[in-house]
Design a protein around this motif. Structure first.
Motif, PDB file in Angstrom:
ATOM      1  N   ALA A  71      -7.338  -1.320   8.742  1.00  0.00           N
ATOM      2  CA  ALA A  71      -5.986  -1.519   8.210  1.00  0.00           C
ATOM      3  C   ALA A  71      -6.035  -2.042   6.776  1.00  0.00           C
ATOM      4  O   ALA A  71      -5.288  -1.583   5.903  1.00  0.00           O
ATOM      5  CB  ALA A  71      -5.209  -2.484   9.101  1.00  0.00           C
ATOM      6  N   ALA A  72      -6.921  -3.020   6.544  1.00  0.00           N
ATOM      7  CA  ALA A  72      -7.049  -3.560   5.191  1.00  0.00           C
ATOM      8  C   ALA A  72      -7.599  -2.500   4.240  1.00  0.00           C
ATOM      9  O   ALA A  72      -7.178  -2.406   3.083  1.00  0.00           O
ATOM     10  CB  ALA A  72      -7.954  -4.784   5.204  1.00  0.00           C
ATOM     11  N   THR A  73      -8.537  -1.692   4.726  1.00  0.00           N
ATOM     12  CA  THR A  73      -9.100  -0.618   3.895  1.00  0.00           C
ATOM     13  C   THR A  73      -8.051   0.438   3.589  1.00  0.00           C
ATOM     14  O   THR A  73      -7.966   0.946   2.461  1.00  0.00           O
ATOM     15  CB  THR A  73     -10.301   0.033   4.606  1.00  0.00           C
ATOM     16  N   LEU A  74      -7.250   0.772   4.583  1.00  0.00           N
ATOM     17  CA  LEU A  74      -6.159   1.727   4.376  1.00  0.00           C
ATOM     18  C   LEU A  74      -5.193   1.217   3.317  1.00  0.00           C
ATOM     19  O   LEU A  74      -4.744   1.965   2.436  1.00  0.00           O
ATOM     20  CB  LEU A  74      -5.418   1.948   5.701  1.00  0.00           C
ATOM     21  N   THR A  75      -4.871  -0.074   3.378  1.00  0.00           N
ATOM     22  CA  THR A  75      -3.979  -0.683   2.387  1.00  0.00           C
ATOM     23  C   THR A  75      -4.593  -0.641   1.001  1.00  0.00           C
ATOM     24  O   THR A  75      -3.916  -0.349   0.003  1.00  0.00           O
ATOM     25  CB  THR A  75      -3.676  -2.135   2.784  1.00  0.00           C
ATOM     26  N   LEU A  76      -5.890  -0.928   0.937  1.00  0.00           N
ATOM     27  CA  LEU A  76      -6.600  -0.902  -0.350  1.00  0.00           C
ATOM     28  C   LEU A  76      -6.595   0.500  -0.940  1.00  0.00           C
ATOM     29  O   LEU A  76      -6.290   0.688  -2.131  1.00  0.00           O
ATOM     30  CB  LEU A  76      -8.035  -1.385  -0.145  1.00  0.00           C
ATOM     31  N   LEU A  77      -6.917   1.506  -0.135  1.00  0.00           N
ATOM     32  CA  LEU A  77      -6.949   2.887  -0.630  1.00  0.00           C
ATOM     33  C   LEU A  77      -5.563   3.338  -1.084  1.00  0.00           C
ATOM     34  O   LEU A  77      -5.422   4.020  -2.108  1.00  0.00           O
ATOM     35  CB  LEU A  77      -7.468   3.815   0.464  1.00  0.00           C
ATOM     36  N   SER A  78      -4.541   2.971  -0.326  1.00  0.00           N
ATOM     37  CA  SER A  78      -3.173   3.330  -0.703  1.00  0.00           C
ATOM     38  C   SER A  78      -2.807   2.727  -2.048  1.00  0.00           C
ATOM     39  O   SER A  78      -2.210   3.389  -2.911  1.00  0.00           O
ATOM     40  CB  SER A  78      -2.200   2.856   0.383  1.00  0.00           C
ATOM     41  N   LEU A 100      -8.306   8.689   3.797  1.00  0.00           N
ATOM     42  CA  LEU A 100      -7.837   9.101   2.473  1.00  0.00           C
ATOM     43  C   LEU A 100      -6.465   9.763   2.533  1.00  0.00           C
ATOM     44  O   LEU A 100      -5.544   9.392   1.786  1.00  0.00           O
ATOM     45  CB  LEU A 100      -8.855  10.045   1.824  1.00  0.00           C
ATOM     46  N   LEU A 101      -6.308  10.760   3.418  1.00  0.00           N
ATOM     47  CA  LEU A 101      -5.014  11.434   3.504  1.00  0.00           C
ATOM     48  C   LEU A 101      -3.917  10.505   4.018  1.00  0.00           C
ATOM     49  O   LEU A 101      -2.825  10.466   3.435  1.00  0.00           O
ATOM     50  CB  LEU A 101      -5.125  12.683   4.392  1.00  0.00           C
ATOM     51  N   PRO A 102      -4.155   9.720   5.095  1.00  0.00           N
ATOM     52  CA  PRO A 102      -3.120   8.762   5.512  1.00  0.00           C
ATOM     53  C   PRO A 102      -2.749   7.779   4.405  1.00  0.00           C
ATOM     54  O   PRO A 102      -1.575   7.438   4.240  1.00  0.00           O
ATOM     55  CB  PRO A 102      -3.757   8.038   6.702  1.00  0.00           C
ATOM     56  N   ALA A 103      -3.747   7.319   3.635  1.00  0.00           N
ATOM     57  CA  ALA A 103      -3.460   6.386   2.542  1.00  0.00           C
ATOM     58  C   ALA A 103      -2.552   7.036   1.504  1.00  0.00           C
ATOM     59  O   ALA A 103      -1.612   6.411   0.988  1.00  0.00           O
ATOM     60  CB  ALA A 103      -4.759   5.928   1.892  1.00  0.00           C
ATOM     61  N   LEU A 104      -2.810   8.303   1.205  1.00  0.00           N
ATOM     62  CA  LEU A 104      -1.976   9.032   0.246  1.00  0.00           C
ATOM     63  C   LEU A 104      -0.545   9.174   0.760  1.00  0.00           C
ATOM     64  O   LEU A 104       0.424   8.887   0.042  1.00  0.00           O
ATOM     65  CB  LEU A 104      -2.579  10.408  -0.019  1.00  0.00           C
ATOM     66  N   LEU A 105      -0.398   9.580   2.017  1.00  0.00           N
ATOM     67  CA  LEU A 105       0.933   9.808   2.570  1.00  0.00           C
ATOM     68  C   LEU A 105       1.704   8.503   2.722  1.00  0.00           C
ATOM     69  O   LEU A 105       2.910   8.445   2.443  1.00  0.00           O
ATOM     70  CB  LEU A 105       0.812  10.513   3.921  1.00  0.00           C
ATOM     71  N   ILE A 106       1.030   7.442   3.157  1.00  0.00           N
ATOM     72  CA  ILE A 106       1.697   6.144   3.291  1.00  0.00           C
ATOM     73  C   ILE A 106       2.126   5.626   1.923  1.00  0.00           C
ATOM     74  O   ILE A 106       3.233   5.097   1.753  1.00  0.00           O
ATOM     75  CB  ILE A 106       0.769   5.143   3.994  1.00  0.00           C
ATOM     76  N   GLY A 107       1.245   5.783   0.933  1.00  0.00           N
ATOM     77  CA  GLY A 107       1.597   5.347  -0.416  1.00  0.00           C
ATOM     78  C   GLY A 107       2.798   6.088  -0.964  1.00  0.00           C
ATOM     79  O   GLY A 107       3.714   5.484  -1.536  1.00  0.00           O
ATOM     80  N   LEU A 108       2.828   7.419  -0.779  1.00  0.00           N
ATOM     81  CA  LEU A 108       3.948   8.215  -1.282  1.00  0.00           C
ATOM     82  C   LEU A 108       5.238   7.882  -0.536  1.00  0.00           C
ATOM     83  O   LEU A 108       6.310   7.796  -1.142  1.00  0.00           O
ATOM     84  CB  LEU A 108       3.628   9.703  -1.144  1.00  0.00           C
ATOM     85  N   ALA A 109       5.137   7.718   0.784  1.00  0.00           N
ATOM     86  CA  ALA A 109       6.333   7.377   1.564  1.00  0.00           C
ATOM     87  C   ALA A 109       6.890   6.026   1.132  1.00  0.00           C
ATOM     88  O   ALA A 109       8.106   5.846   0.986  1.00  0.00           O
ATOM     89  CB  ALA A 109       6.003   7.368   3.055  1.00  0.00           C
ATOM     90  N   GLY A 110       5.997   5.057   0.925  1.00  0.00           N
ATOM     91  CA  GLY A 110       6.452   3.746   0.475  1.00  0.00           C
ATOM     92  C   GLY A 110       7.050   3.783  -0.917  1.00  0.00           C
ATOM     93  O   GLY A 110       8.089   3.157  -1.177  1.00  0.00           O
ATOM     94  N   PHE A 111       6.394   4.523  -1.811  1.00  0.00           N
ATOM     95  CA  PHE A 111       6.919   4.627  -3.174  1.00  0.00           C
ATOM     96  C   PHE A 111       8.271   5.329  -3.189  1.00  0.00           C
ATOM     97  O   PHE A 111       9.189   4.927  -3.917  1.00  0.00           O
ATOM     98  CB  PHE A 111       5.928   5.385  -4.046  1.00  0.00           C
ATOM     99  N   LEU A 112       8.398   6.373  -2.393  1.00  0.00           N
ATOM    100  CA  LEU A 112       9.663   7.107  -2.322  1.00  0.00           C
ATOM    101  C   LEU A 112      10.790   6.187  -1.890  1.00  0.00           C
ATOM    102  O   LEU A 112      11.876   6.189  -2.473  1.00  0.00           O
ATOM    103  CB  LEU A 112       9.519   8.273  -1.353  1.00  0.00           C
ATOM    104  N   SER A 142       5.850  -1.856   0.762  1.00  0.00           N
ATOM    105  CA  SER A 142       6.702  -1.077  -0.144  1.00  0.00           C
ATOM    106  C   SER A 142       7.989  -1.849  -0.351  1.00  0.00           C
ATOM    107  O   SER A 142       8.214  -2.896   0.271  1.00  0.00           O
ATOM    108  CB  SER A 142       7.010   0.309   0.443  1.00  0.00           C
ATOM    109  N   GLY A 143       8.839  -1.340  -1.217  1.00  0.00           N
ATOM    110  CA  GLY A 143      10.143  -1.947  -1.399  1.00  0.00           C
ATOM    111  C   GLY A 143      11.037  -1.632  -0.207  1.00  0.00           C
ATOM    112  O   GLY A 143      11.085  -0.487   0.249  1.00  0.00           O
ATOM    113  N   GLY A 144      11.697  -2.631   0.325  1.00  0.00           N
ATOM    114  CA  GLY A 144      12.543  -2.448   1.506  1.00  0.00           C
ATOM    115  C   GLY A 144      13.995  -2.242   1.130  1.00  0.00           C
ATOM    116  O   GLY A 144      14.535  -2.958   0.287  1.00  0.00           O
ATOM    117  N   PHE A 145      14.647  -1.253   1.765  1.00  0.00           N
ATOM    118  CA  PHE A 145      16.038  -0.953   1.424  1.00  0.00           C
ATOM    119  C   PHE A 145      16.956  -2.117   1.771  1.00  0.00           C
ATOM    120  O   PHE A 145      17.684  -2.632   0.923  1.00  0.00           O
ATOM    121  CB  PHE A 145      16.488   0.317   2.148  1.00  0.00           C
ATOM    122  N   SER A 146      16.934  -2.547   3.038  1.00  0.00           N
ATOM    123  CA  SER A 146      17.881  -3.584   3.467  1.00  0.00           C
ATOM    124  C   SER A 146      17.613  -4.907   2.755  1.00  0.00           C
ATOM    125  O   SER A 146      18.541  -5.586   2.319  1.00  0.00           O
ATOM    126  CB  SER A 146      17.814  -3.761   4.983  1.00  0.00           C
TER     127      SER A 146
END
Length: 566
Positions: A92-99, A261-273, A315-319
């Motif tokens: 989990a920490a590695t995934l966060t780092l890669l993202s 790598l791919l999950p980190a990319l998708l999580i990063g993009l989803a969070g940024f979006l 990521s930034g939270g809407f609510s």
């Protein structure tokens, strides 16, 4: 801080306290949603808030764990390790780092416009599908049974076994807590509005009121000595730095890192979006600006900070961002102060968090995600364009059937496919001259004058390999309906680019037209398109001069008028 005004402090201070009150239960709940220890959610609520104040461009963005990124984290890590295990924490920490590294890389290369590949219906469908999946997944904890699954199919398969393991006391307590928290969040806020409370204050109250309800129910359960055996968080570890991706990377094999790598990319993009959407919306309402590339760097650094303290993707939270804004936040100092209040709460209140029932944390997640499910968005998209409605439904269904990780990738594919679908069927208009003017309009929509020998067609789309055959087919159909036409005029005022495949198709088509006694002309060609055409010999094959004015062509196409070229 050099330009900080003293009158901003009161707003930043009040907003920081309110957001901290929200972040503590949300951090605990979202950590459990991600399959991590509850403290990971609190760690991820401290470091990122401090870091964002130095790097972010939004004045009111509130960074921390979110439901969608937490669910995507669980989906990415579940096949690799058992939730809660040491290996799972390290992954989990590695995934966060890669993202975080990927977001920083995108920001360095100024790729802030990358989210434009996702259309609004795709974003809405993904959010609604993930929210529903999260809510269904939390129903097990709410009812006191082990009902889990990362897709609706898995949930459906596990449902019969989960029903037989229902814990009656937990079910009654959880449903009652959910109902009371919903009443505090919705009818209560509407009632405050009717009593004359300002809209922003009433909306903020709707976000805050469920918290005292949760505290009251937890206190009641603790007073009863939990004789009904309703699960609580239990004793939490003392506040300390968690597993670090940086110190533990050497213990991971290369295959595990590659699989992230791919999950980190998708999580990063989803969070940024999610972050950039709410940040730009609020900034526009306050006449401020948000730099997308700077936000990429900021969120990248926030995820690095979360990884270092053993947190989770943030990521930034809407609510929370809306609450932060409505509570009076003026600068990122509000978020930094929120981090300080959370640290103080961990120091002073950590033993009390053990009494929080897991069913109420599940209710918190269900209430948060329920706001993201809106069928009115589907109805509006469908009414505007049925293709947008199809994109919404396909993304929504894809997330439910395959999970959020594959769902977001599917959303990207649908957005690209939707663009190709639309551009493959460009609008073609036969035009004529508006009487006594040099304006040319669609013959089906306006009263215009035409010349039998000349067929003028306006192409309202860029020309490339995927649509050129369709364009030629449509124009050939028009030629068959205008047998007297001997001059074909293509008006390219709406064409901004043309590729190699399209040019070669036009060359072959021009020879076919010449065999039929039809001369091809181009009008209103833009500079970049003209530069592209000059790279080949297509222009040499056209009647000289190849470019004419629309007005000249629509007269008689005499040699004198052909001198008008653009």
């Amino acid at each position: 801080m050099q330009h900080y005004r003293r009158d901003w402090l009161a707003g930043d201070l009040s907003a920081s306290i309110i957001v901290a009150l929200l972040l503590i239960p949300q951090g605990l709940a979202y950590a459990q949603l991600a399959g991590l220890p509850p403290m990971a959610g609190l760690y991820a609520s401290i470091g990122p808030l401090l870091v964002y104040g130095f790097f972010g461009s939004s004045m009111t963005q509130s960074v921390g764990p979110m439901a969608i990124t937490s669910a995507m984290t669980a989906a990415a890590l579940a096949p690799l390790a058992a939730p809660g295990s040491t290996q799972y924490l390290l992954l989990a920490a590695t995934l966060t780092l890669l993202s975080g590294l990927m977001l920083m890389l995108f920001g360095t290369f100024k790729l802030g416009g990358i989210t434009r590949i996702l259309s609004l219906p795709v974003i809405q469908g993904f959010s609604a599908g993930t929210a529903l999946l999260i809510a269904l997944g939390q129903t097990g904890a709410l009812l006191g049974t082990a009902w889990r699954g990362d897709t609706v199919l898995v949930l459906a398969i596990n449902f019969p076994a989960a029903v037989h393991k229902l814990h009656l006391s937990t079910m009654l307590f959880g449903l009652s807590g959910l109902a009371l928290m919903w009443l505090a969040a919705n009818p209560a806020s509407h009632l405050l509005g009717k009593l004359g409370v300002a809209d922003k204050a009433a909306q903020m109250a709707g976000k805050i009121l469920p918290l005292p309800v949760m505290i009251a129910l937890a206190a009641l359960l603790a007073t009863l000595d939990n004789t009904h055996q309703i699960k609580t968080l239990g004793q939490l570890p003392a506040a300390h730095l968690g597993s670090s991706a940086i110190t533990g990377l050497n213990s991971l094999d290369l295959a595990s890192v590659q699989s992230l790598l791919l999950p980190a990319l998708l999580i990063g993009l989803a969070g940024f979006l999610q972050s950039i959407t709410v940040a730009q919306s609020i900034a526009a309402s306050r006449h401020q600006t948000v730099d997308a590339n700077r936000e990429l760097l900021a969120l990248g650094n926030c995820n690095l900070a979360s990884a270092i303290v053993g947190g989770m993707p943030v990521s930034g939270g809407f609510s929370r961002t809306v609450v932060n804004t409505n509570a009076g936040a003026q600068t990122p100092l509000a978020g930094m102060l929120s981090a300080i209040w959370i640290i103080l709460a961990l120091w002073a209140l950590l033993p009390l968090l053990a009494f929080l029932p897991q069913a109420l944390l599940a209710a918190t997640i269900i209430l948060a995600t329920a706001r993201m499910i809106s069928l009115s968005q589907l109805r509006q998209a469908w009414q505007f364009d049925y293709r947008d409605g199809i994109a919404w439904l396909m993304t929504f269904g894809g997330v439910l059937l395959t999970g959020p990780m594959v769902g977001i990738a599917l959303g990207v594919g649908i957005a690209i496919a939707l663009y190709l679908w639309r551009s493959q069927q460009p609008h073609i208009a036969v035009v004529g001259r508006v009487a006594q003017s040099e304006h040319y309009r669609n013959v089906l929509r306006h009263q215009v004058e035409t010349t039998p020998e000349v067929l003028a067609v306006r192409i309202d789309e860029n020309l490339y390999f995927a649509n050129i055959a369709n364009v030629i087919t449509q124009i050939n159909t028009q030629l068959s309906q205008h047998p007297a036409s001997r001059q074909l005029l293509l008006i390219l005022s709406a064409v901004n680019s043309i590729d190699y495949s399209a040019v070669n198709a036009l060359k072959d088509w021009q020879r076919e037209l010449a065999d039929q006694g039809i001369t091809l002309h181009l009008a209103e060609v833009k500079g970049p398109v003209l530069d592209t055409l000059r790279h080949g010999d297509f222009l040499d094959q056209l009647t000289h001069p190849p470019f004419i004015s629309t007005h000249a062509a629509m007269q008689t196409l005499s040699p004198q008028e052909l001198d008008y070229s653009i």
